[in-house]
Design an enzyme around this catalytic site. Structure first.
Site, PDB file in Angstrom:
ATOM      1  N   GLU A  95     -11.774   4.354   6.813  1.00 55.88           N
ATOM      2  CA  GLU A  95      -9.407   4.989   7.122  1.00 55.88           C
ATOM      3  C   GLU A  95     -10.371   5.808   8.315  1.00 55.88           C
ATOM      4  OE1 GLU A  95      -5.920   7.431   5.436  1.00 55.88           O
ATOM      5  OE2 GLU A  95      -7.799   6.286   4.267  1.00 55.88           O
ATOM      6  N   HIS A 153      -9.941   1.709   0.376  1.00 59.76           N
ATOM      7  CA  HIS A 153      -9.423   2.135   1.538  1.00 59.76           C
ATOM      8  C   HIS A 153     -10.730   2.079   2.307  1.00 59.76           C
ATOM      9  CE1 HIS A 153      -6.396   3.716  -0.372  1.00 59.76           C
ATOM     10  NE2 HIS A 153      -6.136   4.415  -0.142  1.00 59.76           N
ATOM     11  N   HIS A 194       1.021   4.982  -1.938  1.00 65.06           N
ATOM     12  CA  HIS A 194       0.902   6.562  -3.320  1.00 65.06           C
ATOM     13  C   HIS A 194       1.897   7.180  -3.933  1.00 65.06           C
ATOM     14  CE1 HIS A 194      -3.940   6.564  -1.538  1.00 65.06           C
ATOM     15  NE2 HIS A 194      -2.915   5.756  -1.089  1.00 65.06           N
ATOM     16  N   ASP A 213       2.168   3.254   2.476  1.00 67.12           N
ATOM     17  CA  ASP A 213       1.532   4.201   2.659  1.00 67.12           C
ATOM     18  C   ASP A 213       1.388   5.667   2.230  1.00 67.12           C
ATOM     19  OD1 ASP A 213      -1.204   5.460   2.588  1.00 67.12           O
ATOM     20  OD2 ASP A 213      -1.589   5.693   4.665  1.00 67.12           O
ATOM     21  N   GLN A 253      -9.680   9.211  -5.441  1.00 70.15           N
ATOM     22  CA  GLN A 253      -9.469   9.725  -3.915  1.00 70.15           C
ATOM     23  C   GLN A 253     -10.665  10.475  -3.403  1.00 70.15           C
ATOM     24  OE1 GLN A 253      -6.312  10.646  -2.185  1.00 70.15           O
ATOM     25  NE2 GLN A 253      -7.795  10.511  -1.199  1.00 70.15           N
ATOM     26  N   HIS A 290       0.784  -1.344  -0.079  1.00 68.25           N
ATOM     27  CA  HIS A 290       0.370   0.241   0.041  1.00 68.25           C
ATOM     28  C   HIS A 290       0.578   1.368  -0.025  1.00 68.25           C
ATOM     29  CE1 HIS A 290      -3.495   2.201   0.868  1.00 68.25           C
ATOM     30  NE2 HIS A 290      -3.169   2.597   1.105  1.00 68.25           N
TER      31      HIS A 290
END
Length: 444
Positions: A213, A210, A59, A309, A152, A57
């Site tokens: 969260e 996701h 980005h 992340d 997102q 995971h």
């Protein structure tokens, strides 16, 4: 017959010392002693030799952008999202590629050879998707990269959200994502999860969402994912990332979920760096810990792994791509300092992540599998996590792709000298002795 490469005196996970022979990019032999020679030999000197780290995971479309267009003054998740929204219109493919390429090299230097990255599909240009799919091909000799089509801002929060997601999957993304807790209503959140599973089934992709969260104990989309995973039979190909709200669920509900997750055979990713700084910031005091129920999920037989992340982006201003650092942090924040738990943490950055990424069939130090391994500057997994050890050699498909010479520290006092490597095995060594010489760097 000579091998291409032999790793001599490798300490395997079970503590056994072996020679590892590599030929044609594959593991050819793992034996106590190989009598044949090789084009190149590396003396591991009793150090830990392990399959590569995996970061399931990350980005990569946002890495190394901290401070642009501004810093996250509050340090919150919501301000991070707002900053990314301000930045997104001016992002270019060249910039994404430059930053992402550098971050992949950082992770590779730390022993990561498998990466799953999320690509924001909110911008209808899908420049992030295009860039990361290009990066996947460009960096294949360094790391195997999976790309997640990730909305997102949510799928149904913008007019073209669903269309963008479908286009990203058709472009070649490996996984389908969603962010149900960010949708405008719970109903839209459920729709987004169902759409992700529908697209994954239709196109033969993995699912990585996701999920929950947030610190809100009423955010409960993990149960929706589990239902879809059971109904579709896609559990082993399904991943719930973050699930930090689970930390705040009442215990009766959480216990019920554990059984459902185990039945679904789905995977979970916890993100120690971001979750520890982003979650529960509105608690005041006392403050709850900002991660999912890692220890309980693991004890229940659910596959849990660790992701990095962010690396220097609007959500997390730190980081250098070290999965050992992530495991070390989780040891503290998840109360996983029990002796056996420390070894489970190492699994969470290796075999558990390989399972999550569905690469198990070509992962591991076994004859006939691709020759991917690390030589760490530590005698075992416990010490690797404690020391956040350097990766001395990283071997991918039989070729050395990274080499590190660790720092050497010499202290002088009263006419005496002592080398310090922070190794616990130095206890009892004489002042003038090299502490545990088997662990000192020995470059081939």
């Amino acid at each position: 017959m000579a091998m291409d490469l032999i790793i001599r005196r490798a300490r395997l996970a079970d503590g056994e010392i072996a020679d590892i022979g590599i030929s044609g990019g594959m593991f050819a032999a793992v034996e106590r002693r190989l009598d044949c020679g090789a084009v190149r030999e590396i003396d591991a000197g009793g150090r830990l030799v392990t399959p590569p780290f995996a970061d399931p995971h990350l980005h990569l479309d946002a890495v190394l952008t901290v401070g642009s267009p501004r810093y996250n003054a509050s340090g919150t998740l919501l301000e991070g999202i707002a900053i990314w929204g301000e930045r997104r219109p001016g992002v270019t493919k060249e910039e994404i590629l430059r930053n992402a390429r550098e971050a992949v090299l950082w992770e590779a230097a730390n022993g990561v050879q498998f990466i799953r990255t999320h690509a924001d599909t909110t911008d209808p240009s899908l420049v992030t998707v295009e860039a990361l799919l290009e990066l996947k091909d460009e960096m294949r000799e360094v790391a195997e990269i999976q790309v997640v089509a990730f909305p997102q801002d949510g799928i149904y929060t913008i007019p073209d959200g669903e269309r963008n997601l479908r286009r990203a999957v058709e472009m070649g993304c490996d996984c389908v994502g969603a962010i149900p807790h960010n949708e405008l209503t719970r109903e839209d959140g459920v729709r987004s999860v169902e759409l992700a599973f529908d697209l994954a089934e239709k196109y033969g992709r993995l699912v990585d969402i996701h999920c929950d969260e947030t610190g809100d104990d009423q955010s409960r989309f993990a149960e929706v994912m589990a239902k879809c995973a059971i109904a579709s039979g896609m559990g082993p190909r399904t991943t719930a990332s973050h699930t930090t709200a689970m930390h705040n669920y009442n215990n009766d509900y959480a216990l019920k979920l554990m059984g459902i997750f185990r039945r679904a055979k789905m995977n979970f990713i916890t993100l120690p760096f971001d979750n520890s700084v982003l979650q529960n910031r509105t608690d005041g005091y006392p403050r709850r810990r900002g991660h999912t129920r890692v220890d309980e999920l693991d004890a229940a037989g659910v596959n849990v792994c660790i992701g990095h992340d962010s690396i220097m982006d609007p959500w997390y201003p730190m980081g250098k791509g070290s999965m050992l650092a992530a495991a070390n942090l989780l040891l503290h924040t998840a109360h996983m300092s029990g002796y056996d738990q420390i070894f489970r943490l190492f699994d969470m950055i290796t075999v558990n992540s390989a399972r999550t990424m569905n690469v198990e069939e070509r992962y591991g130090i076994e004859q006939g599998k691709p020759a991917n391994l690390l030589v760490l500057d530590a005698p075992d997994r416990f010490e690797a996590i404690r020391l956040q050890s350097e990766c001395l050699w990283s071997v991918r498909n039989g070729s050395v792709i990274a080499e590190t010479v660790p720092a050497q520290r010499t202290l002088s006092w009263g006419g005496r000298k002592r080398h310090v490597d922070f190794s616990a095995s130095c206890r009892g060594a004489g002042e003038e002795e090299e502490a545990h010489p088997v662990l000192l760097p020995r470059m081939a």
